[in-house]
Each structure stands twice: as C-alpha cells, then as structure tokens.
Design a protein around this motif. Structure first.
Motif, PDB file in Angstrom:
ATOM      1  N   SER A 554       0.800  -1.404   0.115  1.00 23.30           N
ATOM      2  CA  SER A 554      -0.187  -0.058  -0.234  1.00 23.30           C
ATOM      3  C   SER A 554       0.947   1.281   0.006  1.00 23.30           C
ATOM      4  CB  SER A 554      -1.056  -0.080   1.135  1.00 23.30           C
ATOM      5  OG  SER A 554      -0.125   0.256   2.281  1.00 23.30           O
ATOM      6  N   GLU A 556      -0.125   5.452   0.029  1.00 29.13           N
ATOM      7  CA  GLU A 556      -0.921   6.633   0.290  1.00 29.13           C
ATOM      8  C   GLU A 556      -0.240   7.956   0.675  1.00 29.13           C
ATOM      9  OE1 GLU A 556      -3.718   6.081   3.579  1.00 29.13           O
ATOM     10  OE2 GLU A 556      -2.175   5.066   4.782  1.00 29.13           O
ATOM     11  N   SER A 558      -0.357  10.572   2.980  1.00 27.21           N
ATOM     12  CA  SER A 558      -0.679  10.651   4.409  1.00 27.21           C
ATOM     13  C   SER A 558      -0.927  12.020   5.159  1.00 27.21           C
ATOM     14  CB  SER A 558      -0.030   9.795   5.275  1.00 27.21           C
ATOM     15  OG  SER A 558       1.473  10.004   5.340  1.00 27.21           O
ATOM     16  N   ALA A 559      -0.407  13.099   4.392  1.00 26.33           N
ATOM     17  CA  ALA A 559      -0.694  14.396   4.618  1.00 26.33           C
ATOM     18  C   ALA A 559      -0.537  15.113   3.571  1.00 26.33           C
ATOM     19  CB  ALA A 559       0.259  14.485   5.875  1.00 26.33           C
ATOM     20  N   ARG A 560      -1.521  16.338   3.531  1.00 29.75           N
ATOM     21  CA  ARG A 560      -1.206  17.448   2.517  1.00 29.75           C
ATOM     22  C   ARG A 560      -0.933  18.609   3.112  1.00 29.75           C
ATOM     23  NH1 ARG A 560      -2.804  15.002  -2.731  1.00 29.75           N
ATOM     24  NH2 ARG A 560      -3.582  13.560  -2.452  1.00 29.75           N
ATOM     25  N   ALA A 566       1.382  16.806  -1.853  1.00 37.56           N
ATOM     26  CA  ALA A 566       1.461  15.632  -0.600  1.00 37.56           C
ATOM     27  C   ALA A 566       2.719  16.229   0.130  1.00 37.56           C
ATOM     28  CB  ALA A 566       1.769  14.658  -1.346  1.00 37.56           C
ATOM     29  N   GLU A 568       3.521  14.242   3.082  1.00 33.32           N
ATOM     30  CA  GLU A 568       4.104  12.903   3.746  1.00 33.32           C
ATOM     31  C   GLU A 568       3.385  11.851   3.043  1.00 33.32           C
ATOM     32  OE1 GLU A 568       3.518  12.879   8.204  1.00 33.32           O
ATOM     33  OE2 GLU A 568       2.294  11.174   7.592  1.00 33.32           O
ATOM     34  N   MET A 569       4.064  10.806   3.290  1.00 35.48           N
ATOM     35  CA  MET A 569       3.672   9.762   2.225  1.00 35.48           C
ATOM     36  C   MET A 569       3.704   8.559   3.201  1.00 35.48           C
ATOM     37  SD  MET A 569       2.996  10.459  -0.728  1.00 35.48           S
ATOM     38  CE  MET A 569       2.867   8.955  -1.730  1.00 35.48           C
ATOM     39  N   SER A 570       2.884   7.322   3.085  1.00 39.20           N
ATOM     40  CA  SER A 570       3.007   6.309   4.030  1.00 39.20           C
ATOM     41  C   SER A 570       3.010   5.077   3.171  1.00 39.20           C
ATOM     42  CB  SER A 570       1.800   6.050   5.068  1.00 39.20           C
ATOM     43  OG  SER A 570       1.950   7.286   6.011  1.00 39.20           O
ATOM     44  N   GLY A 573       1.425   1.677   5.572  1.00 42.24           N
ATOM     45  CA  GLY A 573       0.799   2.025   6.792  1.00 42.24           C
ATOM     46  C   GLY A 573       1.876   2.767   7.769  1.00 42.24           C
ATOM     47  N   THR A 574       3.133   2.983   7.266  1.00 39.76           N
ATOM     48  CA  THR A 574       4.211   3.325   7.952  1.00 39.76           C
ATOM     49  C   THR A 574       4.665   4.643   7.288  1.00 39.76           C
ATOM     50  OG1 THR A 574       4.883   1.447   8.982  1.00 39.76           O
ATOM     51  CG2 THR A 574       6.484   3.228   8.926  1.00 39.76           C
ATOM     52  N   LYS A 575       4.789   5.871   8.062  1.00 40.36           N
ATOM     53  CA  LYS A 575       5.412   7.246   7.231  1.00 40.36           C
ATOM     54  C   LYS A 575       6.742   6.734   6.710  1.00 40.36           C
ATOM     55  CE  LYS A 575       6.635  11.861   8.615  1.00 40.36           C
ATOM     56  NZ  LYS A 575       6.633  12.920   9.620  1.00 40.36           N
TER      57      LYS A 575
END
Length: 705
Positions: A554, A556, A558-560, A566, A568-570, A573-575
């Motif tokens: 996965s 995604e 994770s922050a915008r 973007a 932050e990207m994960s 499930g982990t940054k």
C-alpha cells in the motif's frame, strides 16, 4: 531551483534552502538596490554535499582565438595566444595512476575506454620515448601520493583491466619532476624533450611566464615521492643534457604540455593538453576576438566572457565569468519559451536576475552553477532577440521584500494552484504563498491518447492519430480500435519521451480495446505508472534511510499541505522519513522523478469484492486467488495480470493482479513562486510583467538600481 518551462526538455527543477546574499558579491547602489557587474558561473566544480560536476579535462576553442595566461590578485597576465579554431585542453597536474604504456594505440584506447566505463577520470596521451611513440593512459586527479596509492590498489583489483594490460604493471605517477634551464623557443624545447625521451625518460615541454612573454623549458619524469625524485635524477644524469636538469619549482605557475588523444580517439591526431599545478594557480582563458569561447565538455556550447580554471577541493574547477546582464540573455532563453509574450519574458528576466542576486557566492568560488540547481545557463547558442529584449527592457530591476532581494523561485507549472513554501521545504516565507494559477495553457494544441488493452493482455497508451475506430464494441461496451501504422509503440505513459518505456510494438491492422481517453501528459496534467511494488521499493530505498523491508502492498498520501500537495507519504501504513516534502518527487518516481507533489495515488491491485449477503472482501495482492463464475455456473481461478472492473457508470478500471500503484497529478516542478505557464496565461490576458510578479510573490516591490 528552476527548470525550463518545457515538457520537451524535461529538466527537473530543484530548490535549495534560502541563502543570504553575500556582501562580497553584491554592493548596494545609491538606491540601495543590489547590483552585480560580473557573475561567476561554475561549469565544473567539486563541492561535496552541495554540487559535484566533474571532468578530467576541459577543452576550449574559439573562432577568434584564445588568450591564455594567469589570474591573480593584481589582475590577469597573458602568456601566449591559441590561434583561431584550434582546440586546447586543460587539466590539473597532480597525482595519478599510470595504467599502461604501450606502442599499440588500440591497446591503450581499450584501456582508456574501460576507465571511462568504470567512471574513472581518464587521460590518454603520447610521448616520444626510446626512439618511438608510446601511448600512456593515466587515471585520476588525486591530492596526494597516499590517495593515488589507494587508487592503484583498486585498479590492480580490476580483473577486466588486468586482462587488457598485457602484463604491464600500473604504477603511481606524480607531479614531482626535473626541469631544464629556460630555452630560447618552444621548438628548442621540443627538440630537447625528444632527445631526453630517446634515453627512455618521459620528457615534456613546459611553459612559464617571463618578463617578455612565455618562457619554455623541458620537464622530465613524474615522481610521487622525494625518494622517487632522487632515483629519477640519478637516471636523468645519464641522458643527453641530463646534468642540467634540476628539481622543478612546482610552487610557481607553469603549464606542462602533453599530447592528448582523448578527444580525437586517433593515434595520429592529438590536442595540446596544458596541465597546471594543484596549488593557487588560476589559468585565465579570454577570447582573442569578438567570438565566444566553446567548451566541448558542455555539449560544445559557446559562452560569453572568459574562463578561469583552477584546482578546487582536489578537482578541476571550470568557471565562466561574464557580464551579469549578458548571463541573463541565456538564462531567460532557456528557462522560458522565447516565443511567449514579451511581458512573460520580462517577468522571467526580473525573476532570474533577483534569484542570482539573492544567492550571492552560493558556491564558494562561484555565484551560481550552470544547471537547474541554480538556473539553466546554456551559453550563446540559445539566445534569441525576444529574450534579450526582455533582459534589456528590465535592466537592473529586481524584486524586493522589506528592502531585500527575494529568492524568486519559480517552476514550470503550478498545476492550478502554486505551493506555499511550507508545502515544499517546511519553511514559512511571507512572499511565497499559495495562489490560484491559470496553468491550463500548457495543454493547448496537445493530442489525446488512448489507454488500450492489447491482444497479449498488456495495457498501455497509444496516440489518437495512430488508431481508428472500427465501429465495433466489446460485450462491456468498450470501443475496439485498429492500428493504422506498422511498428507503433505502445507506451507506459501517454507521452513520447526517452525516459518513458515502450511496453510493446504492434502492427497495422492489430486491434486493441479502449479503456479511456486522456490528454497527452504535460506540465499541467500527467500520469505515471502503474509501478509494481518491487519497482517502488527499489526507487524508495535508493533515497531513504532507514530502508524499507518486505513487499510494498500500500502507498498513500498521509498528509497534504495548504495547496493540496503531498507533504507526507506512507508505505504499508508507515510514514516514510524524507528530507523534505519536495523529495517525494524523486523518492517515489520510477525511472524519473514524479513531475510534482500535487497528485493522487491509485492502488491498482486493490479490489473490493461483493460477496453473498452483502459481505465485502478487499483484495490487495495476488496472494489469495480470486475466483470468477462463468455463465455455466462454474467458478475458476482468475490468473491474468489485469482484471477489468465495470462500475455503475459504465467506466472500466484495469485492476492489476499484484500490488501496483498509479500516480495522477497536476503541475510540473516544486510549484513555489511564479508558475511559468501561469505567467504565459496572464500575459496573454494583457497583464504586464510587474503585475505577474506581484501576483505570484506577495507583498513585493519592483525596484531598479
């Protein structure tokens, strides 16, 4: 910081953190607006951690000839002149490794090519020795005998090189030599060098500055240590005129002349290579006439002004020094299409001028570099009358905030909304705020592409003019298209670029199924992927620490940030730990950086399966089989690479069997500051350059010295 507002050139923009203007580089005028008469542009420079662009030697030529001399605190001193259209090379005379010495040029050339392929700093030269011509290959530009000894060990461990040497034993080669007394001419030095070479010693013509011009001598040998120099002196005493040879003064400026074959690649064709000591000596090369100087190692481009060559941090540094405003002639022509409206070009001129002034001596011995790490600078060959007019019309004008020149970062396309500096570099800068940007002009005149399924099951893109509609459709309602040309490339992304892989070639008459129709990828809208989990894992781990482990299932956002980019990207499930939000582009790009950070990620391997009684199951990878029920009521495991899912609106999604990730975004570059396509649109609407600049850089004033 910037890059050409051009999809064709695809040079990625890169931005550094703000650097305060150096008081050494810009002096306040009476109006308190910084000014700069000349600018120093690094073409090659070793600056670890900030900029590294290396070359073994620099090759210069000019249709008007070149004046060669030295530069010091008191100014420049001319030694001699190189005639028109003759190429000469320059390198640092330091510690190296002699890899081979042979009478067979082909053998030497094979060794030289191997050094090049192994990314070594190679030289191939010839010397008159033992009554014939011997070809020598040297490697490296090392600061000490210890460094060259370590390099010798590495080359001795190279099995392929050993096979090419034919028994020759590589050895260290240093800058310690013997030297003859001054001779009356270059020809006399050549005669003496041939005579000493006949006794089996390396002998070269050297030139120094004299009271009435150049003074020639002969330098002998290439020792790395004082003991080696004593051994050399004992051997030289037996050679003709050997008793007159004394240890050379390597602390005072000189040029050692070698016959270099690296450019021609031919035994009977050589250029003079001038090697200068790795001390404080600065070689100065100025045009002998009105014609600019060409630099072969920079794509044979020609440049205004003069060149300074020196040893800096142990490597050859090549600096082009020229009038500041003339530097902008090239920058504006590279960074923006010269066919664009003059007001857009004026905005680019003021932005480029301000950016350079803001940086000061950002690279220790240079204000800027010639790449997009600063601003793209390609010399005289790109200059156009429109871009030069824009520079002249805004001469001396800069953008100020609170009385200081701002860092006028800019990018190709803001994707409809420019970025706040916090979105990209995590630092808040009052004049670099997010604003709506009219960037759709980037799509004007572009063709559309079809995303299609090939008979082989592969999925890719084909340009709309290379297919025709057959009038037939699949059972799901998708159009069936037919190829109209032979050898048509099906590409991974909807654009023709060297960096975009070709996934297949199909012939005329072949039929494909249309999945969707999209505009050609461009600075406004783009797609990349789908990339497999393995491809992304390799790309990410090349740039992050700690490294990721396991399979990527996965990805995604994770922050915008404020502009929707973007930050932050994960993964799984982990940054992911990144140096800055802007580094997302390079970290998550496969084969090339992502055009911007304003994107969405589709997990193409993720499918929600509706089961009996409304139960749902999410498939994210190919570990668990998916069963498909046919018309006969029987189910079978689905094993194809793609599964095509029809939604309620009739749109088809190509889901991958295994985890894969597709990026769809807008904008090109970091997105901070002026959008070049936005400037185009505003200029087309009738706005002038000052309005454009004040629109993108909030709260600024435009001032002139």
């Amino acid at each position: 910081m910037t890059f050409k507002a051009s999809w064709k050139r695809l040079s990625l923009s890169i931005a550094a953190l703000l650097v305060l203007v150096s008081t050494l580089s810009v002096q306040p005028s009476r109006a308190a607006v910084p000014a700069l008469d000349t600018i120093r542009v690094a073409m090659f420079l070793q600056l670890p951690g900030k900029y590294e662009s290396l070359t073994a030697a620099a090759t210069l030529q000019s249709a008007g000839g070149i004046k060669i001399g030295t530069r010091g605190p008191a100014g420049t001193s001319e030694w001699f002149t190189v005639e028109a259209n003759r190429s000469v090379r320059f390198a640092v005379d330091d510690y190296k490794v002699k890899l081979i010495e042979t009478a067979n040029f082909a053998n030497a050339w094979s060794v030289y090519q191997h050094v090049q392929s192994a990314r070594g700093m190679g030289y191939i030269s010839s010397v008159s020795k033992n009554g014939g011509t011997l070809y020598q290959v040297f490697e490296g530009t090392y600061g000490s005998a210890q460094e060259s000894a370590a390099a010798l060990g590495r080359w001795n461990a190279d099995a392929k090189l050993t096979g090419l040497l034919g028994g020759f034993k590589p050895a260290q080669h240093g800058p310690l030599r013997l030297e003859s007394p001054a001779l009356e001419s270059k020809a006399a030095a050549q005669t003496l060098a041939a005579s000493i070479g006949g006794a089996g010693l390396d002998a070269y013509v050297a030139v120094r500055a004299g009271a009435k011009g150049a003074v020639y001598s002969v330098m002998v040998g290439g020792a790395s240590t004082a003991d080696e120099l004593k051994t050399l002196q004992a051997a030289a005493a037996k050679a003709p005129s050997g008793a007159s040879l004394k240890p050379a003064d390597t602390a005072s400026p000189y040029l050692l002349i070698r016959a270099d074959h690296g450019v021609s690649g031919k035994a009977d064709s050589a250029l003079e290579l001038y090697a200068f000591p790795a001390g404080d000596m600065k070689v100065w090369a100025a045009p002998g006439g009105a014609q600019p100087i060409g630099l072969t190692e920079r794509s044979n481009r020609t440049y205004r002004g003069s060149f300074e060559l020196s040893a800096f941090n142990g490597k050859l540094a090549v600096i082009n020094e020229l009038p500041f405003e003339q530097y902008l002639y090239s920058v504006v022509a590279v960074e923006m299409y010269t066919s664009w409206p003059i007001e857009a070009l004026k905005a680019q001129a003021v932005a480029a001028r301000s950016y350079a002034l803001n940086k000061g001596f950002g690279f220790q011995i240079a204000h800027v570099v010639d790449t997009t790490l600063s601003q793209a600078y390609y010399g005289t060959g790109v200059e156009k009358s429109s871009s030069t007019e824009a520079v002249e019309a805004t001469k001396g004008e800069v953008a100020l905030y609170n009385g200081k020149v701002i860092e006028t970062v800019y990018s190709s396309n803001g994707g409809g909304m420019t970025a706040d500096a916090r979105d990209v570099w995590k630092n808040e800068i009052p004049y670099l705020q997010s604003v709506p940007s009219p960037d759709s002009s980037a799509e004007a005149g572009l063709q559309s592409w079809y995303r299609v399924v090939l008979p082989s099951g592969l999925v890719g893109y084909v340009r709309e003019d290379l297919v025709k509609d057959t009038g037939q459709k699949t059972a799901a309602g998708s159009r069936i298209l037919e190829m109209t040309t032979d050898g048509t490339n099906i590409r991974r992304h909807p654009a023709i670029q060297d960096a975009i892989p070709v996934i297949a070639q199909v012939q005329r008459g072949s039929r494909v199924i249309e999945l969707e129709k999209v505009i050609q990828s461009n600075p406004m809208n783009w797609v990349r992927g789908p990339f497999t989990g393995d491809e992304l894992l390799k790309a990410i781990n090349a740039r992050v620490n700690p490294k990721l482990t396991g399979t990527v299932t996965s990805v995604e956002v994770s922050a915008r940030g404020i502009s929707g980019r973007a930050t932050e990207m994960s993964v799984n499930g982990t940054k992911v730990v990144l140096s800055s939000p802007d580094s997302i582009r390079s970290t998550f790009g496969v084969g090339e950086s992502l055009p911007s950070t304003l994107f969405n990620v589709e997990e193409t391997g993720k499918v929600v399966v509706q089961g009996a009684g409304g139960a749902q199951s999410t498939k994210t990878d190919g570990q668990r089989p998916l069963y498909v029920m046919g018309a006969d009521g029987k189910s079978t495991s689905y094993t194809q690479n793609y599964m095509y899912v029809l939604d309620g609106d009739g749109d088809i999604r190509a889901a991958t069997k295994d985890p894969a990730f597709s990026f769809a975004g807008t904008g090109f570059g970091h997105g901070v500051g002026m959008s070049q396509y936005g400037a185009l649109s505003l200029a087309q609407q009738g706005y002038d350059y000052q309005y454009i600049l004040k629109y993108y850089y909030k709260g600024i004033t435009i001032a002139k010295e």
